[in-house]
Every structure is written in C-alpha cells, then in structure tokens.
Design a protein around this motif. Structure first.
Motif, PDB file in Angstrom:
ATOM      1  N   GLU A 186       0.799  -1.222   0.000  1.00  0.00           N
ATOM      2  CA  GLU A 186       0.000   0.000   0.000  1.00  0.00           C
ATOM      3  C   GLU A 186       0.834   1.275   0.000  1.00  0.00           C
ATOM      4  O   GLU A 186       0.294   2.361  -0.222  1.00  0.00           O
ATOM      5  N   LYS A 187       2.132   1.162   0.248  1.00  0.00           N
ATOM      6  CA  LYS A 187       2.990   2.356   0.262  1.00  0.00           C
ATOM      7  C   LYS A 187       3.509   2.714  -1.137  1.00  0.00           C
ATOM      8  O   LYS A 187       4.224   3.706  -1.291  1.00  0.00           O
ATOM      9  N   LEU A 188       3.157   1.911  -2.115  1.00  0.00           N
ATOM     10  CA  LEU A 188       3.573   2.164  -3.499  1.00  0.00           C
ATOM     11  C   LEU A 188       2.341   2.461  -4.345  1.00  0.00           C
ATOM     12  O   LEU A 188       1.283   1.844  -4.158  1.00  0.00           O
ATOM     13  N   SER A 189       2.478   3.385  -5.265  1.00  0.00           N
ATOM     14  CA  SER A 189       1.337   3.804  -6.081  1.00  0.00           C
ATOM     15  C   SER A 189       1.228   2.986  -7.363  1.00  0.00           C
ATOM     16  O   SER A 189       2.208   2.849  -8.101  1.00  0.00           O
ATOM     17  N   PRO A 190       0.024   2.475  -7.684  1.00  0.00           N
ATOM     18  CA  PRO A 190      -0.183   1.790  -8.967  1.00  0.00           C
ATOM     19  C   PRO A 190       0.106   2.681 -10.173  1.00  0.00           C
ATOM     20  O   PRO A 190       0.401   2.176 -11.248  1.00  0.00           O
ATOM     21  N   ALA A 191       0.036   3.986  -9.974  1.00  0.00           N
ATOM     22  CA  ALA A 191       0.305   4.929 -11.067  1.00  0.00           C
ATOM     23  C   ALA A 191       1.750   4.849 -11.546  1.00  0.00           C
ATOM     24  O   ALA A 191       2.062   5.259 -12.668  1.00  0.00           O
ATOM     25  N   LYS A 192       2.646   4.315 -10.718  1.00  0.00           N
ATOM     26  CA  LYS A 192       4.062   4.216 -11.065  1.00  0.00           C
ATOM     27  C   LYS A 192       4.431   2.881 -11.709  1.00  0.00           C
ATOM     28  O   LYS A 192       5.575   2.669 -12.091  1.00  0.00           O
ATOM     29  N   LEU A 193       3.483   1.980 -11.812  1.00  0.00           N
ATOM     30  CA  LEU A 193       3.772   0.664 -12.363  1.00  0.00           C
ATOM     31  C   LEU A 193       4.037   0.735 -13.863  1.00  0.00           C
ATOM     32  O   LEU A 193       3.505   1.596 -14.565  1.00  0.00           O
ATOM     33  N   SER A 194       4.857  -0.191 -14.337  1.00  0.00           N
ATOM     34  CA  SER A 194       5.147  -0.311 -15.767  1.00  0.00           C
ATOM     35  C   SER A 194       4.553  -1.610 -16.300  1.00  0.00           C
ATOM     36  O   SER A 194       4.489  -2.619 -15.594  1.00  0.00           O
ATOM     37  N   ILE A 234      -4.212   6.683 -13.201  1.00  0.00           N
ATOM     38  CA  ILE A 234      -4.289   6.089 -11.860  1.00  0.00           C
ATOM     39  C   ILE A 234      -3.958   4.605 -11.893  1.00  0.00           C
ATOM     40  O   ILE A 234      -3.275   4.082 -11.010  1.00  0.00           O
ATOM     41  N   ASP A 235      -4.419   3.898 -12.915  1.00  0.00           N
ATOM     42  CA  ASP A 235      -4.243   2.444 -12.998  1.00  0.00           C
ATOM     43  C   ASP A 235      -3.816   2.041 -14.413  1.00  0.00           C
ATOM     44  O   ASP A 235      -4.528   1.316 -15.107  1.00  0.00           O
ATOM     45  N   PRO A 236      -2.655   2.500 -14.874  1.00  0.00           N
ATOM     46  CA  PRO A 236      -2.260   2.249 -16.269  1.00  0.00           C
ATOM     47  C   PRO A 236      -2.016   0.794 -16.621  1.00  0.00           C
ATOM     48  O   PRO A 236      -2.261   0.390 -17.765  1.00  0.00           O
ATOM     49  N   VAL A 237      -1.550  -0.024 -15.668  1.00  0.00           N
ATOM     50  CA  VAL A 237      -1.204  -1.399 -16.048  1.00  0.00           C
ATOM     51  C   VAL A 237      -2.394  -2.348 -16.047  1.00  0.00           C
ATOM     52  O   VAL A 237      -2.233  -3.535 -16.311  1.00  0.00           O
ATOM     53  N   LYS A 238      -3.589  -1.811 -15.795  1.00  0.00           N
ATOM     54  CA  LYS A 238      -4.764  -2.674 -16.025  1.00  0.00           C
ATOM     55  C   LYS A 238      -4.830  -3.076 -17.501  1.00  0.00           C
ATOM     56  O   LYS A 238      -5.387  -4.116 -17.849  1.00  0.00           O
ATOM     57  N   TYR A 239      -4.209  -2.248 -18.358  1.00  0.00           N
ATOM     58  CA  TYR A 239      -4.233  -2.541 -19.791  1.00  0.00           C
ATOM     59  C   TYR A 239      -3.325  -3.709 -20.160  1.00  0.00           C
ATOM     60  O   TYR A 239      -3.394  -4.205 -21.291  1.00  0.00           O
TER      61      TYR A 239
END
Length: 252
Positions: A186-194, A234-239
C-alpha cells in the motif's frame, strides 16, 4: 481509433480479462495459496522469477518450489542456512545453484533491508519503480554468489524490459477491484507501475499504435508507459490484461 475510442475499447477488454476465472491458467495462482503478506510476496517473487516459457511448466515447477519451502515461504527463507543442501530444481536456465542463492539473498533482504516492499518504497522515484528494480538487484547480489545467477534478475539500466519483475510488481501493488492482483503493497502507487512487456502485449501495442519501438526493451516500456498513463493515469497497467488477452485469447 482516436484516443477516446481506444480507451473505451481497451477498458472493455481489460474488464473481460481482469477476472478471477483466468487465475487457473496463470502463475499468480501460486501466491494465492497464502494469507501472510510475506508468504505472498516471497512466493510471488520466486514464481515471477521462473515465469517464462510454457505456462503449464511454470505452474508445475512453481508447485515444486512451494513444496521445497514446505508451503511456508517466509519461515523457510528466514531459517535457511548457508550450509543447507541444494534442493534439486530446474526450470529452463534457473537451477539448484540459483535457487540456493535466491533463498540466501531473500533472507538477506528481509534481515538487513526491511523486506522486498521496503526496498522498492525506499528507492522509487517520482514517476517510476525502475530505479528501485536496479537497486533491488544491487542489494540482492551483495552476498558471495556465482555470476551466472545474476541473469535471473533483470537490470533496466542495461535496457532490459524487466518483464517478470514488472509483473511481480503489478501483483503486489495494483489495487484490483476484480480480485486478481493482490494490492498488498500500500505504500507504493499503482500509477508508477510499468507494463510487463512481452511478445503478446508488445504485438498488440504496436498494432494499436501505442508502441513504435520494435524491440521489447526498457525504452519500449517507457514509451508504452507514457501512452497507457494517458488512458488511465491512476491504474495504467490494467491494460496489461487487455493487451495480453487480445493476443493470447483472441484472433486480433
């Protein structure tokens, strides 16, 4: 398709493939056997490490890994001894020597660096987790080891797409309303995921003009990230679900 049409299309495909019914054919099923946070992340990290090649083989060898650890990954790793016997294990180029070191290194990460989540939290930058992947590799190989084992953790600074680690990070970080990814970091943002870029997602990304670069490398990941973050900041890697599903399950 314009940007709005593309977003609508990919949102609908992500919803179709981001579903628990697909877990039975995916390596993410392995860490789903556990409730303890550390068991989930350690088993997830090891399963992601061997997640290349035939999916059936990945899952079968994942079961062997869990059995070796007595189905208690955190307890097993924390009590692992340098002189412990090397367990017989082979998955493609990942062998018993590599596994023996991975157990030692994971113990080192939890005893001396606060655990996997703490490493990523401490070394992320304002936009990406790629710097933290590089730092994890540095810390992971602080102990004496055979050079051959280093290839099993990718380095984004050497232009690797880091597909398996990015997949692991998606599992741990992404807040998934459909219940596939765990979202326990929870301390990491999904927005930063690749995006975990591979042959499937890369092929569809290029057909949809989301990606121009021909190689599946770190530069391609950054290019794709920028496009996906425009579709959903907010949730780019859902793609990832949409891109993979369109190639793996549809004749797109």
């Amino acid at each position: 398709m314009n940007l709005k049409e593309l977003k609508t299309f990919l949102d609908s495909k992500a919803e179709i493939y981001n579903q628990p019914k697909f877990i039975g054919t995916d390596p993410i099923q392995m860490p789903r056997k556990f409730a303890l946070k550390e068991d989930i992340e350690i088993s997830g990290f090891l399963i992601a490490t061997i997640a290349w090649g035939n999916r059936k083989s990945i899952i079968n060898n994942g079961e062997k890994l869990l059995s070796i650890m007595g189905n208690s990954p955190f307890d097993f790793v924390m009590n692992y001894k340098l002189k412990s016997p090397k367990y017989e294990f082979v998955h493609r180029t990942f062998n018993s020597t590599d596994l023996h070191y991975f157990f030692q290194a994971l113990q080192h990460i939890y005893q001396n660096h606060g655990g996997l989540e703490a490493v990523f939290e401490r070394h992320q930058d304002e936009q990406f987790l790629m710097p933290a992947i590089y730092k994890l590799k540095q810390l992971f190989f602080e102990l004496p080891h055979e050079t051959r084992t280093e290839k099993h953790i990718s380095n984004p600074l050497k232009n690797s797409a880091c597909k398996r680690i990015n997949m692991f990070l998606r599992w741990m970080v992404r807040k998934d309303h459909n219940g596939v990814d765990f979202g326990i970091w929870e301390k990491l943002s999904p927005a930063k995921l690749s995006c975990p870029l591979d042959v499937h997602s890369g092929k569809i990304a290029r057909e949809l003009k989301l990606l121009n670069r021909k190689q599946n490398d770190a530069k391609a990941v950054l290019e794709l990230d920028k496009k996906l973050r425009k579709l959903d900041p907010i949730d780019p890697v859902k793609y990832d679900f949409a891109l993979f599903g369109l190639n793996a399950f549809e004749d797109f």
